[in-house]
Design a protein around this motif. Structure first.
Motif, PDB file in Angstrom:
ATOM      1  N   LEU A  63     114.621  48.565 189.943  1.00 40.51           N
ATOM      2  CA  LEU A  63     114.524  49.755 190.798  1.00 40.51           C
ATOM      3  C   LEU A  63     115.253  50.954 190.198  1.00 40.51           C
ATOM      4  CD1 LEU A  63     115.005  48.143 194.321  1.00 40.51           C
ATOM      5  CD2 LEU A  63     112.883  49.025 193.321  1.00 40.51           C
ATOM      6  N   SER A  64     116.315  50.672 189.445  1.00 43.50           N
ATOM      7  CA  SER A  64     117.095  51.770 188.874  1.00 43.50           C
ATOM      8  C   SER A  64     116.625  52.132 187.463  1.00 43.50           C
ATOM      9  CB  SER A  64     118.575  51.395 188.837  1.00 43.50           C
ATOM     10  OG  SER A  64     118.789  50.325 187.925  1.00 43.50           O
ATOM     11  N   SER A  65     115.545  51.503 187.017  1.00 44.47           N
ATOM     12  CA  SER A  65     114.972  51.743 185.685  1.00 44.47           C
ATOM     13  C   SER A  65     115.929  51.411 184.548  1.00 44.47           C
ATOM     14  CB  SER A  65     114.501  53.199 185.544  1.00 44.47           C
ATOM     15  OG  SER A  65     113.504  53.461 186.492  1.00 44.47           O
ATOM     16  N   SER A  66     116.931  50.590 184.820  1.00 50.95           N
ATOM     17  CA  SER A  66     117.816  50.181 183.735  1.00 50.95           C
ATOM     18  C   SER A  66     117.281  48.889 183.117  1.00 50.95           C
ATOM     19  CB  SER A  66     119.241  49.971 184.254  1.00 50.95           C
ATOM     20  OG  SER A  66     119.284  48.902 185.169  1.00 50.95           O
ATOM     21  N   THR A  67     117.836  48.533 181.992  1.00 48.06           N
ATOM     22  CA  THR A  67     117.399  47.325 181.311  1.00 48.06           C
ATOM     23  C   THR A  67     117.727  46.108 182.153  1.00 48.06           C
ATOM     24  OG1 THR A  67     117.856  48.393 179.204  1.00 48.06           O
ATOM     25  CG2 THR A  67     117.616  46.009 179.171  1.00 48.06           C
ATOM     26  N   ARG A  68     116.759  45.263 182.335  1.00 48.66           N
ATOM     27  CA  ARG A  68     117.010  44.047 183.113  1.00 48.66           C
ATOM     28  C   ARG A  68     117.885  43.095 182.301  1.00 48.66           C
ATOM     29  NH1 ARG A  68     111.933  42.338 186.827  1.00 48.66           N
ATOM     30  NH2 ARG A  68     111.772  44.303 187.915  1.00 48.66           N
ATOM     31  N   PRO A  69     118.756  42.362 182.987  1.00 47.32           N
ATOM     32  CA  PRO A  69     119.678  41.476 182.281  1.00 47.32           C
ATOM     33  C   PRO A  69     118.965  40.267 181.673  1.00 47.32           C
ATOM     34  CG  PRO A  69     119.982  41.330 184.655  1.00 47.32           C
ATOM     35  CD  PRO A  69     118.976  42.397 184.414  1.00 47.32           C
ATOM     36  N   LEU A  70     119.400  39.903 180.470  1.00 46.80           N
ATOM     37  CA  LEU A  70     118.865  38.714 179.803  1.00 46.80           C
ATOM     38  C   LEU A  70     119.464  37.466 180.422  1.00 46.80           C
ATOM     39  CD1 LEU A  70     119.137  39.724 176.045  1.00 46.80           C
ATOM     40  CD2 LEU A  70     117.169  39.940 177.564  1.00 46.80           C
ATOM     41  N   LEU A  71     118.665  36.431 180.533  1.00 43.98           N
ATOM     42  CA  LEU A  71     119.137  35.144 181.018  1.00 43.98           C
ATOM     43  C   LEU A  71     118.831  34.106 179.946  1.00 43.98           C
ATOM     44  CD1 LEU A  71     118.979  33.688 184.515  1.00 43.98           C
ATOM     45  CD2 LEU A  71     118.274  32.270 182.610  1.00 43.98           C
ATOM     46  N   LEU A  72     119.848  33.398 179.527  1.00 42.15           N
ATOM     47  CA  LEU A  72     119.734  32.359 178.496  1.00 42.15           C
ATOM     48  C   LEU A  72     120.003  31.008 179.130  1.00 42.15           C
ATOM     49  CD1 LEU A  72     119.703  31.255 175.536  1.00 42.15           C
ATOM     50  CD2 LEU A  72     122.125  31.870 175.435  1.00 42.15           C
ATOM     51  N   ASP A  73     119.071  30.079 178.977  1.00 41.88           N
ATOM     52  CA  ASP A  73     119.241  28.704 179.447  1.00 41.88           C
ATOM     53  C   ASP A  73     119.554  27.847 178.221  1.00 41.88           C
ATOM     54  OD1 ASP A  73     119.136  26.167 180.536  1.00 41.88           O
ATOM     55  OD2 ASP A  73     117.143  26.403 181.408  1.00 41.88           O
ATOM     56  N   ILE A  74     120.820  27.445 178.112  1.00 41.86           N
ATOM     57  CA  ILE A  74     121.242  26.599 176.988  1.00 41.86           C
ATOM     58  C   ILE A  74     121.041  25.143 177.405  1.00 41.86           C
ATOM     59  CG2 ILE A  74     123.179  25.849 175.571  1.00 41.86           C
ATOM     60  CD1 ILE A  74     124.282  28.645 175.748  1.00 41.86           C
ATOM     61  N   GLY A  75     120.324  24.402 176.593  1.00 41.20           N
ATOM     62  CA  GLY A  75     119.981  23.027 176.948  1.00 41.20           C
ATOM     63  C   GLY A  75     118.809  23.026 177.901  1.00 41.20           C
ATOM     64  N   CYS A  76     117.818  23.861 177.597  1.00 38.61           N
ATOM     65  CA  CYS A  76     116.688  24.079 178.516  1.00 38.61           C
ATOM     66  C   CYS A  76     115.737  22.892 178.607  1.00 38.61           C
ATOM     67  CB  CYS A  76     115.927  25.335 178.112  1.00 38.61           C
ATOM     68  SG  CYS A  76     115.081  25.232 176.524  1.00 38.61           S
ATOM     69  N   CYS A  77     115.858  21.932 177.703  1.00 38.24           N
ATOM     70  CA  CYS A  77     114.979  20.762 177.682  1.00 38.24           C
ATOM     71  C   CYS A  77     113.521  21.221 177.584  1.00 38.24           C
ATOM     72  CB  CYS A  77     115.228  19.864 178.882  1.00 38.24           C
ATOM     73  SG  CYS A  77     114.473  18.218 178.740  1.00 38.24           S
TER      74      CYS A  77
END
Length: 135
Positions: free
Chosen positions: A36-50
């Protein structure tokens, strides 16, 4: 040797464990606020994602797939995930194989603002200081 892993033998990998986490709703809300604020969306990292079940669920509840990264020590798990879900070639989630125990912390970090650059990530060291959420 996939059969050695009890979570795979008992099909526990199909449970959406991330959705049960206390911060799951908060992470979705922060992603929506960033949109909504047009900022960069945060990255989400799944470590051990299988096989990547949790990551593949997130776009269905509103998290942008281009901001999702899955890492597993075993590349065969990532390959099995593509085969299981049949989305190789069109999944926007970037999966790669690396060893978290080999991670080096750099002196400085640059932010990845262009989600198209995420497809080039093949090493956890490239993400130091750039990921907002780690699961």
């Amino acid at each position: 040797m996939v059969h050695q892993y009890r979570c795979l033998r008992s099909f526990r990998f199909v449970n959406l464990r991330m959705a049960e986490h206390d911060d799951f709703t908060r992470i979705l809300q922060l992603s929506e606020q960033a949109a909504l604020s047009s900022s960069t969306r945060p990255l989400l990292l799944d470590i051990g994602c299988c096989l990547g079940m949790d990551l593949r669920y997130l776009p269905y509840v509103g998290y942008p797939a281009l901001c999702l990264l899955g890492c597993d020590l075993r590349p065969e798990f990532i390959d099995l995930g593509y085969r299981f879900y049949g989305d190789r070639g069109f999944s926007k989630i970037h999966f790669f194989s690396d060893d978290i125990l080999q991670l080096r912390i750099p002196a400085s970090t640059d932010t990845i603002n262009d989600s198209s650059l995420l497809k080039e990530v093949n090493d956890l060291n490239q993400l130091c200081g750039r990921v907002k959420y780690i699961y």
